[in-house]
Design an enzyme around this catalytic site. Structure first.
Site, PDB file in Angstrom:
ATOM      1  N   ALA A   3       0.878  -1.173   0.000  1.00 29.07           N
ATOM      2  CA  ALA A   3       0.000   0.000   0.000  1.00 29.07           C
ATOM      3  C   ALA A   3       0.915   1.223   0.000  1.00 29.07           C
ATOM      4  O   ALA A   3       2.084   1.142   0.402  1.00 29.07           O
ATOM      5  CB  ALA A   3      -0.882  -0.020   1.233  1.00 29.07           C
ATOM      6  N   GLY A  14       0.574  -4.921   0.825  1.00 35.76           N
ATOM      7  CA  GLY A  14      -0.633  -4.988  -0.003  1.00 35.76           C
ATOM      8  C   GLY A  14      -0.401  -5.722  -1.322  1.00 35.76           C
ATOM      9  O   GLY A  14      -1.355  -6.235  -1.914  1.00 35.76           O
ATOM     10  N   GLU A  58      -0.776  -9.267  -0.469  1.00 39.63           N
ATOM     11  CA  GLU A  58      -2.216  -9.475  -0.233  1.00 39.63           C
ATOM     12  C   GLU A  58      -2.994  -9.521  -1.549  1.00 39.63           C
ATOM     13  O   GLU A  58      -3.928 -10.312  -1.710  1.00 39.63           O
ATOM     14  CB  GLU A  58      -2.761  -8.364   0.677  1.00 39.63           C
ATOM     15  CG  GLU A  58      -2.191  -8.456   2.085  1.00 39.63           C
ATOM     16  CD  GLU A  58      -2.580  -7.261   2.938  1.00 39.63           C
ATOM     17  OE1 GLU A  58      -2.093  -6.146   2.655  1.00 39.63           O
ATOM     18  OE2 GLU A  58      -3.379  -7.435   3.876  1.00 39.63           O
ATOM     19  N   GLU A 102       4.537  -5.136   7.321  1.00 42.36           N
ATOM     20  CA  GLU A 102       3.827  -4.024   7.970  1.00 42.36           C
ATOM     21  C   GLU A 102       4.294  -3.762   9.391  1.00 42.36           C
ATOM     22  O   GLU A 102       4.227  -2.626   9.868  1.00 42.36           O
ATOM     23  CB  GLU A 102       2.307  -4.290   7.967  1.00 42.36           C
ATOM     24  CG  GLU A 102       1.635  -4.141   6.617  1.00 42.36           C
ATOM     25  CD  GLU A 102       1.675  -5.400   5.761  1.00 42.36           C
ATOM     26  OE1 GLU A 102       2.408  -6.346   6.109  1.00 42.36           O
ATOM     27  OE2 GLU A 102       0.952  -5.429   4.748  1.00 42.36           O
TER      28      GLU A 102
END
Ligand code: COA
Length: 260
Positions: free
Chosen positions: A67, A112, A115, A135
């Protein structure tokens, strides 16, 4: 075809390739990109000419490096919840899609990015791909479904270790854990994904879609997966492709499916 700011879409022979296209930021997912993934997946649901999907990253270095940390750094407790939920929703669109979706992981698949790859039905990685959920290094945890899907794919102990250490895995290590289906040379990445999709697309589409639904049911606590399977089995027995598939076998010829 819709034009997006951060995605490139290209369709050929029924296969839609969605390329996350922010190479200067290693394809980091900002909110606009997440919204665009959601819209592109809606297009996949609606467009009968799309039979399979490949998701990949632009440039030689990254699938998606996570992200967008610049954007994340501005989140508050209030805005973070909708940030997480909108990513979860976009990625569920991928997971629930009744057409096969393959991640072609061409480089860093971190946070992300890992993911996003895990939301796809399968992952093919190039030898240089790297996977991880780092993260914790940012004081965070995965917010786009990673705590759930990594655990589903690699099991509880390894998922705990990867998310608590933030360790990054090479492609072969990821394959050994079950995170990746195939590892191939970089020049073989897209051809292998196309080959895999073409094989799946030659099968009965309704059956393929219901395999996806049945497998996903395993992870839905509110659903009885055996019931889902039996219902799907019954639905398929009422399909034209079931008649075609069984007749073709008995007549010793190749089946020709229509998706009906
Ligand atoms: N969010 C926002 N920008 C990112 C990013 C992310 N997740 N990952 C990389 N970028 C940007 C960098 O800020 C840099 O931008 P700049 O040129 O404007 O400074 C550009 O992409 C290139 O990245 P850089 O770090 O210089 O490349 P590198 O080869 O030295 O390192 C990584 C590659 C992937 C190891 C490193 O970029 C990294 O650790 N990224 C973050 C990974 C992460 O923590 N992801 C989880 C986020 S929740």
């Amino acid at each position: 075809m819709t034009i997006y700011n951060n995605l490139l879409l290209r369709q050929e022979n029924g296969i839609l390739t969605i390329t996350i296209n922010r190479a200067d930021k290693l394809n980091a997912l900002n909110s606009e990109t997440i919204n665009e993934i959601h819209s592109a997946m809606q297009q996949v649901y609606d467009d009968e000419t799309v039979q399979g999907v490949i998701i990949t990253g632009a440039g030689p270095k990254a699938f998606v490096a996570g992200a967008d940390i610049a954007e994340i750094s501005q989140l508050t407790e209030v805005t973070a919840r909708s940030f997480s939920e909108s990513g979860q929703e976009a990625f569920s669109m991928i997971e629930r899609c009744n057409k096969p979706v393959i991640a072609a992981v061409n480089g860093f698949a971190l946070g992300g990015g890992c993911e996003l790859a895990m939301a796809c039905h399968m992952r093919v990685a190039s030898t240089g791909a790297r996977f991880g959920q780092p993260e914790v290094n940012l004081g965070l945890l995965p917010g786009y479904g990673g705590t759930q899907r990594l655990t589903q794919l690699v099991g509880k102990g390894k998922a705990m270790e990867l998310m608590m250490t933030g360790d990054v895995l090479g492609a072969e290590e990821a394959k050994a854990l079950g995170l990746v289906n195939h590892v191939v040379a970089p020049e073989e990445l897209m051809p292998r994904c196309v080959e895999l999709l073409q094989k799946i697309m030659s099968k009965a589409p309704l059956a393929v879609g219901l395999v996806i639904e049945g497998v996903n049911a395993v992870y839905n606590k509110d659903e009885n997966g055996y019931q889902t399977e039996a219902n799907a089995f019954a639905r398929l027995c009422a399909s034209k492709d079931f008649v075609e598939g069984t007749s073709a076998f008995l007549e010793k010829r190749k089946a020709s499916f229509t998706g009906k």
